[in-house]
Write an enzyme that holds these catalytic residues in place. Structure first.
Site, mmCIF file in Angstrom:
data_model
loop_
_atom_site.group_PDB
_atom_site.id
_atom_site.type_symbol
_atom_site.label_atom_id
_atom_site.label_comp_id
_atom_site.label_asym_id
_atom_site.label_seq_id
_atom_site.Cartn_x
_atom_site.Cartn_y
_atom_site.Cartn_z
ATOM 1 N N ARG A 51 81.648 74.901 -14.956
ATOM 2 C CA ARG A 51 81.405 75.309 -16.279
ATOM 3 C C ARG A 51 79.997 75.570 -16.652
ATOM 4 O O ARG A 51 79.868 76.808 -17.098
ATOM 5 C CB ARG A 51 81.679 74.119 -17.159
ATOM 6 N N THR A 52 78.911 74.911 -16.134
ATOM 7 C CA THR A 52 77.687 74.916 -16.590
ATOM 8 C C THR A 52 77.158 76.110 -15.858
ATOM 9 O O THR A 52 76.728 77.030 -16.610
ATOM 10 C CB THR A 52 76.676 73.705 -16.409
ATOM 11 N N LYS A 80 65.108 73.547 3.763
ATOM 12 C CA LYS A 80 64.328 73.763 4.955
ATOM 13 C C LYS A 80 63.104 72.714 4.276
ATOM 14 O O LYS A 80 62.069 72.615 5.081
ATOM 15 C CB LYS A 80 63.763 75.068 5.002
ATOM 16 N N ARG A 101 70.168 72.802 -12.116
ATOM 17 C CA ARG A 101 70.688 71.555 -11.908
ATOM 18 C C ARG A 101 70.283 70.829 -10.782
ATOM 19 O O ARG A 101 70.276 71.333 -9.732
ATOM 20 C CB ARG A 101 72.315 71.643 -12.105
ATOM 21 N N HIS A 129 71.767 65.959 -20.162
ATOM 22 C CA HIS A 129 72.485 67.108 -19.777
ATOM 23 C C HIS A 129 72.338 67.783 -20.997
ATOM 24 O O HIS A 129 73.510 67.994 -21.972
ATOM 25 C CB HIS A 129 73.854 66.829 -19.163
HETATM 26 C C1 NCD Z 1 79.458 67.261 -16.764
HETATM 27 C C2 NCD Z 1 78.057 67.115 -15.991
HETATM 28 O O1 NCD Z 1 78.281 67.766 -14.937
HETATM 29 O O2 NCD Z 1 77.692 66.188 -16.210
HETATM 30 N N1 NCD Z 1 80.109 68.494 -16.602
HETATM 31 C C3 NCD Z 1 79.721 69.456 -17.226
HETATM 32 O O3 NCD Z 1 78.728 70.078 -17.085
HETATM 33 N N2 NCD Z 1 80.478 69.936 -18.042
HETATM 34 C C4 NCD Z 1 80.505 66.190 -16.872
HETATM 35 C C5 NCD Z 1 81.018 65.494 -15.371
HETATM 36 O O4 NCD Z 1 80.706 66.155 -14.403
HETATM 37 O O5 NCD Z 1 81.752 64.687 -15.413
#
Ligand code: NCD
Length: 306
Positions: A51-52, A80, A101, A129
């Site tokens: 999703r993100t 590397k 991320r 997040h």
């Molecule tokens: C979440 C995350 O990555 O923290 N997912 C997301 O970005 N929608 C929640 C999860 O992974 O449980």
């Protein structure tokens, strides 16, 4: 130049402007279709995501921009031994904005300190997040019409869930929020968060039973047990099905209680609940695109005229 590391990087007023913009984008997508023409977004994902990453990419494409990046640390020069500081310096030559991320808490912040372009924290370990929080707040505001005066239940992995930590941080600034933390003993909310709530005079309770608190919740935020942050598989297996939200449990909920979940879901919400009009988690994913569009425009300083 502005980055987004935590939801608190924006004031409550700035968040309202961002959400107004997101709602306008929802209503008039055509107006924004070329706003980022010629701009590029880099998505640097050192941890899995559906999703993100894809919602960032969809957001940039919806704005007429382009995207580049990697979705796996092993396919980048991190394999590397390159540091995030060096990587972001280089990415700054290729793109106008970056969503990152990383499994290590604070890594996007280190990147931001060396970056020539705005950096968005797209999740750092079990820490924060912020764009999921913007998504959650926009969903609540759009569906409930307000962001204060709620009893909100947060259920599941409150120890490792970064979406939970970020959301609590952000909601603390609104009036009349009462938190109900629902978790097994092993996955309790960290002390540093409850300490902050106490300092700010915000009320909360900690319970193990979801059923017992269902009737009083205005919002229920379900979460997945964060397998990747466990030290041993046995503990994960023991705790993973601790909570399963079923249609029977939903019968005990208020008629207008919204059920949220950042997704991905594993087993914690049974699929029959998806048909319940109070289940908002797939709508939430849609709001995630609008709010990321609004965020990209805001960080790039692009204003779209009527
Ligand atoms: C979440 C995350 O990555 O923290 N997912 C997301 O970005 N929608 C929640 C999860 O992974 O449980």
């Amino acid at each position: 130049m502005r980055h987004l590391m935590s939801p608190l990087d924006f004031t409550v007023e700035e968040l309202d402007q961002l959400f107004d913009l997101a709602n306008d984008i929802e209503k008039n997508p055509q107006k924004y279709a070329h706003a980022c023409a010629g701009k590029k977004m880099a998505t640097c994902f050192y941890e899995p995501s559906t999703r993100t990453r894809l919602s960032f990419e969809a957001a940039m494409l919806n704005l007429g921009g382009s995207v580049l990046g990697f979705s796996d640390a092993n396919s980048s020069s991190a394999a590397k031994g390159e540091s995030v500081s060096d990587t972001i310096r280089v990415i700054s030559c290729y793109a106008d904005i970056c969503a990152m991320r990383h499994p290590k808490e604070g890594a996007p912040m280190v990147a931001a300190s060396k970056s020539g372009i705005p950096v968005i924290n797209a999740g750092d370990g079990g820490h924060q997040h912020p764009t999921q929080t913007l998504t959650d707040l926009l969903t609540i505001r759009s569906m409930k019409g307000r962001l204060g005066n709620f009893t909100i239940g947060l259920c599941g992995d409150l120890k490792f869930g970064r979406t939970v930590h970020s959301l609590i941080n952000a909601l603390m600034r609104y009036e009349g929020i009462h938190f109900v933390f629902i978790s097994p003993e092993e996955l309790k909310i960290p002390d540093y968060i409850t300490d902050k709530l106490k300092e700010n005079g915000i009320t909360y309770e900690e319970v193990i039973s979801l059923e017992s608190v269902m009737p009083k919740l205005d919002l229920l935020y379900m979460t997945r047990v964060q397998r990747e942050r466990f030290f041993n598989e046995e503990d994960y297996v023991r705790l993973k099905d601790f909570y399963i939200l079923t249609t029977e449990k939903m019968e005990k909920a208020k008629p207008d209680c919204l059920v949220l979940h950042p997704l991905p879901r594993v087993n914690e919400i049974s699929v029959e609940v998806d048909e319940d009009p109070r289940a908002a988690y797939f709508k939430q994913a849609q709001y995630g695109v609008y709010v990321r569009m609004a965020l990209i425009l805001t960080l790039l300083g692009i204003e779209v005229k009527e």
